[in-house]
Design a protein around this motif. Structure first.
Motif, PDB file in Angstrom:
ATOM      1  N   ASN A 229      36.880  -0.180  29.997  1.00 50.18           N
ATOM      2  CA  ASN A 229      35.677  -0.962  29.699  1.00 50.18           C
ATOM      3  C   ASN A 229      36.008  -2.160  28.816  1.00 50.18           C
ATOM      4  O   ASN A 229      35.488  -3.262  29.011  1.00 50.18           O
ATOM      5  CB  ASN A 229      34.632  -0.081  29.013  1.00 50.18           C
TER       6      ASN A 229
ATOM      7  N   ARG B 131      38.230   5.648  30.066  1.00 55.01           N
ATOM      8  CA  ARG B 131      37.029   4.899  30.395  1.00 55.01           C
ATOM      9  C   ARG B 131      36.770   3.812  29.350  1.00 55.01           C
ATOM     10  O   ARG B 131      36.470   2.665  29.686  1.00 55.01           O
ATOM     11  CB  ARG B 131      35.836   5.854  30.494  1.00 55.01           C
TER      12      ARG B 131
ATOM     13  N   GLY C 135      29.692   3.632  32.623  1.00 52.67           N
ATOM     14  CA  GLY C 135      30.223   4.948  32.936  1.00 52.67           C
ATOM     15  C   GLY C 135      29.921   6.015  31.904  1.00 52.67           C
ATOM     16  O   GLY C 135      30.312   7.170  32.084  1.00 52.67           O
TER      17      GLY C 135
ATOM     18  N   ASP D 291      39.619  11.553  29.489  1.00 55.19           N
ATOM     19  CA  ASP D 291      38.828  10.745  30.423  1.00 55.19           C
ATOM     20  C   ASP D 291      38.010   9.693  29.673  1.00 55.19           C
ATOM     21  O   ASP D 291      37.869   8.552  30.141  1.00 55.19           O
ATOM     22  CB  ASP D 291      37.895  11.630  31.241  1.00 55.19           C
TER      23      ASP D 291
END
Length: 231
Positions: free
Chosen positions: A60, A56, A103, A52
């Motif tokens: 980004n 992410r 995030g 994950d």
């Protein structure tokens, strides 16, 4: 407006940028890192698994690439008979790091407040002063001299010597270098010949040794391959 030369399309630039990210950021590929805080599989502080976190981080950096492309296709202004971007170094860093940290947990955001391992980063007490001074220096040099040489300085100071952020300093160095080159309408550094172990060793040897390695690996090697392909 079209993307600056030498890229034919915005997508071509984004793909070149993301290729650099996969070569320089272990976090973006595996969700693991061997960096200023030591090896942190999945970065437990991030509150997510390695897979994950890798996704992410990758997404980004796609956002960062789009931001750079947008900046470099926006209108420019004249300053002392030269066309310059209204974007300052501090503006770019602020926007780029907000994308890089999107995030992630609060513990991974903001300036570095831990003593770095593996020789990376200045002492914590010096981070704020040295980072501010470097951004002033970078702004002063932004429109003067060889942008490739400036990229070498950025990589050394941001990735290694100062390492200003708790997470993402290396990715910020990659982003800054891409912006510096694209705003000068030149190809961004290519990290295809970048060997992480050699890079770490050269950084620890000091700026002169790192600069020689960086210029050869990220600029000269690419030009040599391009010349062979043309011939």
């Amino acid at each position: 407006m079209s993307i600056p030369a030498p890229y034919r399309t915005r997508h071509e630039f984004v793909m070149a940028f993301m290729a650099n990210v996969t070569m320089t950021s272990a976090t973006a590929v595996t969700g693991q890192q061997q960096g200023s805080q030591g090896r942190r599989p999945g970065k437990p502080q991030a509150g997510m698994s390695g897979d994950d976190l890798a996704l992410r981080t990758y997404l980004n950096m796609r956002s960062v690439a789009s931001m750079i492309a947008s900046i470099c296709t926006s209108k420019v202004r004249r300053k002392k008979n030269r066309k310059t971007s209204p974007w300052t170094v501090s503006m770019f860093v602020s926007q780029a790091i907000s994308h890089i940290h999107r995030g992630l947990s609060a513990e991974l955001k903001g300036e570095r407040h831990h003593e770095a391992t593996s020789g990376y980063g200045c002492p914590v007490g010096e981070v704020k002063v040295r980072w501010k001074a470097f951004m002033v220096e970078l702004q002063a040099k932004l429109d003067d001299g060889d942008p490739a040489e400036l990229c070498a300085l950025v990589e050394y100071q941001v990735r290694y010597a100062i390492h200003p952020f708790a997470d993402g300093s290396g990715r910020l160095a990659t982003a800054l270098s891409a912006w510096i080159m694209l705003r000068s309408k030149r190809a961004i550094p290519s990290y295809a010949f970048w060997q992480r172990s050699q890079m770490h060793n050269k950084l620890r040897e000091g700026f002169d040794a790192f600069r020689e390695y960086y210029m050869k690996a990220c600029f000269e090697s690419t030009q040599e391959v391009t010349s062979v392909g043309v011939n």
